[in-house]
Write an enzyme that holds these catalytic residues in place. Structure first.
Site, PDB file in Angstrom:
ATOM      1  CB  CYS A  40      -0.932  -0.023   1.204  1.00 53.47           C
ATOM      2  SG  CYS A  40      -1.880   1.491   1.353  1.00 53.47           S
ATOM      3  CB  CYS A  45      -3.309   2.597  -1.438  1.00 50.72           C
ATOM      4  SG  CYS A  45      -3.500   0.913  -0.910  1.00 50.72           S
ATOM      5  CE  LYS A  48      -4.889   4.262  -5.935  1.00 51.62           C
ATOM      6  NZ  LYS A  48      -5.440   2.937  -5.747  1.00 51.62           N
ATOM      7  CE1 TYR A 174     -11.188  -1.822  -5.511  1.00 48.69           C
ATOM      8  CE2 TYR A 174     -11.535  -4.017  -6.392  1.00 48.69           C
ATOM      9  CZ  TYR A 174     -11.848  -3.030  -5.477  1.00 48.69           C
ATOM     10  OH  TYR A 174     -12.806  -3.253  -4.544  1.00 48.69           O
ATOM     11  CD  GLU A 178      -7.203   2.189  -8.454  1.00 51.84           C
ATOM     12  OE1 GLU A 178      -8.025   2.382  -7.558  1.00 51.84           O
ATOM     13  OE2 GLU A 178      -6.077   1.697  -8.229  1.00 51.84           O
ATOM     14  CG  HIS A 431     -28.327  23.653  -2.600  1.00 56.99           C
ATOM     15  ND1 HIS A 431     -28.533  22.744  -3.612  1.00 56.99           N
ATOM     16  CD2 HIS A 431     -28.523  24.877  -3.141  1.00 56.99           C
ATOM     17  CE1 HIS A 431     -28.840  23.397  -4.716  1.00 56.99           C
ATOM     18  NE2 HIS A 431     -28.837  24.690  -4.466  1.00 56.99           N
ATOM     19  CD  GLU A 436     -28.053  19.525  -3.066  1.00 64.47           C
ATOM     20  OE1 GLU A 436     -28.991  19.893  -2.363  1.00 64.47           O
ATOM     21  OE2 GLU A 436     -27.391  20.304  -3.790  1.00 64.47           O
TER      22      GLU A 436
HETATM   23  P1  NDP Z   1      -8.636  -7.866  -9.942  1.00 65.50           P
HETATM   24  O1  NDP Z   1      -8.807  -9.231  -9.417  1.00 65.50           O
HETATM   25  O2  NDP Z   1      -9.489  -6.767  -9.415  1.00 65.50           O
HETATM   26  O3  NDP Z   1      -8.820  -7.870 -11.541  1.00 65.50           O
HETATM   27  C1  NDP Z   1      -8.077  -8.737 -12.337  1.00 65.50           C
HETATM   28  C2  NDP Z   1      -8.408  -8.451 -13.787  1.00 65.50           C
HETATM   29  O4  NDP Z   1      -7.563  -9.231 -14.618  1.00 65.50           O
HETATM   30  C3  NDP Z   1      -9.845  -8.806 -14.173  1.00 65.50           C
HETATM   31  O5  NDP Z   1     -10.307  -7.869 -15.104  1.00 65.50           O
HETATM   32  C4  NDP Z   1      -9.672 -10.189 -14.819  1.00 65.50           C
HETATM   33  O6  NDP Z   1     -10.647 -10.462 -15.762  1.00 65.50           O
HETATM   34  C5  NDP Z   1      -8.347 -10.026 -15.506  1.00 65.50           C
HETATM   35  N1  NDP Z   1      -7.637 -11.279 -15.756  1.00 65.50           N
HETATM   36  C6  NDP Z   1      -7.241 -12.211 -14.843  1.00 65.50           C
HETATM   37  N2  NDP Z   1      -6.577 -13.207 -15.451  1.00 65.50           N
HETATM   38  C7  NDP Z   1      -6.539 -12.895 -16.770  1.00 65.50           C
HETATM   39  C8  NDP Z   1      -5.996 -13.550 -17.921  1.00 65.50           C
HETATM   40  N3  NDP Z   1      -5.357 -14.701 -17.813  1.00 65.50           N
HETATM   41  N4  NDP Z   1      -6.151 -12.938 -19.105  1.00 65.50           N
HETATM   42  C9  NDP Z   1      -6.812 -11.771 -19.229  1.00 65.50           C
HETATM   43  N5  NDP Z   1      -7.345 -11.119 -18.181  1.00 65.50           N
HETATM   44  C10 NDP Z   1      -7.213 -11.674 -16.966  1.00 65.50           C
HETATM   45  O7  NDP Z   1      -7.097  -7.586  -9.793  1.00 65.50           O
HETATM   46  P2  NDP Z   1      -6.218  -6.286  -9.715  1.00 65.50           P
HETATM   47  O8  NDP Z   1      -4.875  -6.772 -10.131  1.00 65.50           O
HETATM   48  O9  NDP Z   1      -6.822  -5.135 -10.450  1.00 65.50           O
HETATM   49  O10 NDP Z   1      -6.252  -5.922  -8.164  1.00 65.50           O
HETATM   50  C11 NDP Z   1      -6.017  -6.916  -7.183  1.00 65.50           C
HETATM   51  C12 NDP Z   1      -6.740  -6.577  -5.919  1.00 65.50           C
HETATM   52  O11 NDP Z   1      -6.064  -5.511  -5.268  1.00 65.50           O
HETATM   53  C13 NDP Z   1      -8.153  -6.060  -6.105  1.00 65.50           C
HETATM   54  O12 NDP Z   1      -9.099  -7.081  -6.233  1.00 65.50           O
HETATM   55  C14 NDP Z   1      -8.362  -5.253  -4.860  1.00 65.50           C
HETATM   56  O13 NDP Z   1      -8.789  -6.101  -3.825  1.00 65.50           O
HETATM   57  C15 NDP Z   1      -6.983  -4.715  -4.569  1.00 65.50           C
HETATM   58  N6  NDP Z   1      -6.850  -3.305  -5.006  1.00 65.50           N
HETATM   59  C16 NDP Z   1      -7.647  -2.353  -4.453  1.00 65.50           C
HETATM   60  C17 NDP Z   1      -7.556  -1.041  -4.851  1.00 65.50           C
HETATM   61  C18 NDP Z   1      -8.448  -0.015  -4.241  1.00 65.50           C
HETATM   62  O14 NDP Z   1      -9.030  -0.271  -3.203  1.00 65.50           O
HETATM   63  N7  NDP Z   1      -8.621   1.145  -4.870  1.00 65.50           N
HETATM   64  C19 NDP Z   1      -6.595  -0.625  -5.867  1.00 65.50           C
HETATM   65  C20 NDP Z   1      -5.817  -1.707  -6.406  1.00 65.50           C
HETATM   66  C21 NDP Z   1      -5.956  -2.993  -5.968  1.00 65.50           C
HETATM   67  P3  NDP Z   1     -12.068 -11.146 -15.376  1.00 65.50           P
HETATM   68  O15 NDP Z   1     -12.899 -10.066 -14.765  1.00 65.50           O
HETATM   69  O16 NDP Z   1     -12.562 -11.639 -16.667  1.00 65.50           O
HETATM   70  O17 NDP Z   1     -11.747 -12.238 -14.400  1.00 65.50           O
END
Ligand code: NDP
Length: 455
Positions: A40, A45, A48, A174, A178, A431, A436
């Site tokens: 983080c 976080c 980012k 996520y 982002e 307001h 709101e």
């Molecule tokens: P996520 O699990 O959120 O998303 C992974 C993405 O990768 C999905 O779109 C998934 O597609 C895709 N994917 C996975 N495997 C493949 C593949 N083999 N080929 C193509 N696409 C693939 O992971 P992130 O890496 O974005 O983030 C990890 C975690 O970190 C989050 O779930 C969250 O908990 C945390 N996080 C939180 C943040 C915040 O609070 N603002 C910011 C960043 C991270 P599909 O949907 O089809 O499975």
């Protein structure tokens, strides 16, 4: 035993647990092999959000003209931004380390691995502990396709020497969403390649649609229903193949394809600690692993992978073990935000989840934020309440729009407390604000039931 408690991992979860346990008088050791504050603070976080804010300044400079200002937007200096970010992260890392030492915990800059259930190898030193906490977090994962190593992951994105002019991001979770906003706002041609029809699988459908529109309005080029098949190098450039022989040639392929718990080479099997899907440490409701004096907290358990959940778990565990107030935390109604451009924030059930539990009243508002009536920027806000029809409790609140995370944090208190739609309605608005709208949604947009949600 050398320690009452030994924590493996100095990220959000581990630092909080170690610090609070030491404050309760326990003899605590904590080992971290890479950087204090973990993902983080160092490669997640915090940096980012600084990069997101860097992008916002560019948009503000453009938008100021609508308010009568003449601001000439010069080029962006990526190296200067990264240097400023690095200084701030170094300061924060130092604070995390000091917090631990100040609380009386013994700090080890080393990797810790299990020798047996009570014994650890900490940078070559043999250390025993009454209780052990695994808080090693997770790391990004690349898809298993040829040439995947030619792409970067989020760990690398914070240290790029040059700002790429053409970026291709794979995934739509996520991190993907982002960084699409960040690179686009800083001027790169940005492509988002994902296998679903809409980004952010698991989020409310209206939000997902609004996000796809917002990404396009920002100029991000979307490739939905697309599965990457290979990456190849062409000198410094990269060629991403997908679909039926299609390709994109780009400066940077960025895999934001999920994260995996960091449990390899920890010696868990020597200690009788079992892991489940994706290598996550299995825990019960009290965060106990299959070895009752060993606990696991944060992303290494791969449940709700969010920093505030990790710190809350670390704090609750330390209080339970060494304080006078044993307690656990609830993973129901955990609010979260996606710092897309503009951001998303959400708490509670999506429309689809609520409908699966019974009929739900849905209230949706879409509008142009006041500021953009003068700037002309194509940026919309979406706000949505999901109300359980039988109890009239607000079971979900969702927003895409400027300040969404700041607004939903307050709404989350009401949702956690079980506020009804009538409670929202009798609250006077502030307001003129976007917020709101959450207390002035009088006309129900639709009623949704399980059968319709399934469609
Ligand atoms: P996520 O699990 O959120 O998303 C992974 C993405 O990768 C999905 O779109 C998934 O597609 C895709 N994917 C996975 N495997 C493949 C593949 N083999 N080929 C193509 N696409 C693939 O992971 P992130 O890496 O974005 O983030 C990890 C975690 O970190 C989050 O779930 C969250 O908990 C945390 N996080 C939180 C943040 C915040 O609070 N603002 C910011 C960043 C991270 P599909 O949907 O089809 O499975």
């Amino acid at each position: 035993m050398d320690f009452d408690l030994f924590v493996i991992g100095g990220g959000s979860a581990g630092v909080r647990c170690a610090r609070i346990a030491a404050g309760h008088g326990a003899k605590v050791g904590v080992a971290e092999e890479r950087f204090w504050g973990g993902t983080c603070v160092n490669i997640g976080c915090v940096p980012k959000k600084l990069l997101v804010q860097a992008g916002e300044y560019g948009a503000w400079a453009e938008d100021a003209a609508g308010f009568g200002w003449t601001i000439r937007k010069g080029p962006h200096d990526w190296a200067k931004l990264i240097a400023a970010k690095d200084r701030e992260i170094a300061r924060l890392e130092g604070i995390y380390r000091k917090l631990l030492a100040g609380a009386g915990a013994q700090v080890f800059d080393a990797r810790a691995t299990f020798i047996d259930a009570h014994t650890l190898d900490v940078g070559g030193q043999r250390i025993t502990a009454e209780r052990i906490v695994i808080a090693t977090g997770g790391h990004p994962e690349r898809p298993a396709i040829p040439g995947a190593d030619l792409g970067i992951v989020s760990d690398d994105a914070f240290y790029l020497e040059r700002m790429p002019q053409h970026v291709t991001i794979v995934g739509s979770g996520y991190i993907a969403v982002e960084f699409a906003g960040i690179f686009r706002a800083l001027g790169a041609e940005t492509h988002l390649v994902y296998r679903q029809p809409l980004p952010l699988r698991g989020f409310d459908h209206d939000l997902r649609e609004a996000l796809a529109e917002a990404l396009q309005a920002q100029g991000v080029i979307l490739h939905p229903n697309t599965r990457p098949t290979a990456v190849a190098a062409d000198g410094e450039r990269r060629i991403l193949s997908f679909g039926e022989g299609e390709t994109i040639t780009t400066d940077l392929v960025f895999f934001a394809t999920g994260r995996r718990p960091a449990t390899e080479r920890l010696g868990l099997e020597q200690a009788g600690i079992r892991t489940g899907a994706a290598g996550a440490v299995l825990v019960d409701d009290h965060l106990r692993t299959t070895q009752p004096h060993v606990y696991a907290i944060g992303d290494v358990t791969n449940r709700v992978n969010l920093t505030p959940v990790a710190t809350a778990e670390g704090h609750a565990l330390a209080d339970s073990l060494f304080g006078k107030t044993p307690r656990s935390i609830s993973l129901v109604n955990v609010p979260s935000a996606v710092f897309s451009t503009p951001p998303i924030a959400t708490v509670g059930l999506t429309e689809e989840q609520a409908a699966a539990c019974g009929p739900a009243d849905v209230y949706v508002a879409r509008f142009t934020p006041m500021r953009h009536t003068l700037t002309g920027r194509a940026r919309k806000t979406l706000m949505k309440l999901v109300v359980d029809q039988a109890t009239q409790k607000v079971v979900g609140a969702h927003m895409l729009g400027e300040d969404a995370p700041e607004i939903i944090q307050g709404i989350a208190i009401a949702v956690v407390m079980g506020a009804t739609k009538a409670d929202f309605d009798r609250t006077i608005g502030i307001h003129p604000t976007a917020a709101e709208e959450f207390v002035t949604m009088r006309t129900r947009t639709r009623v949704v039931e399980a059968a319709r949600a399934a469609e």
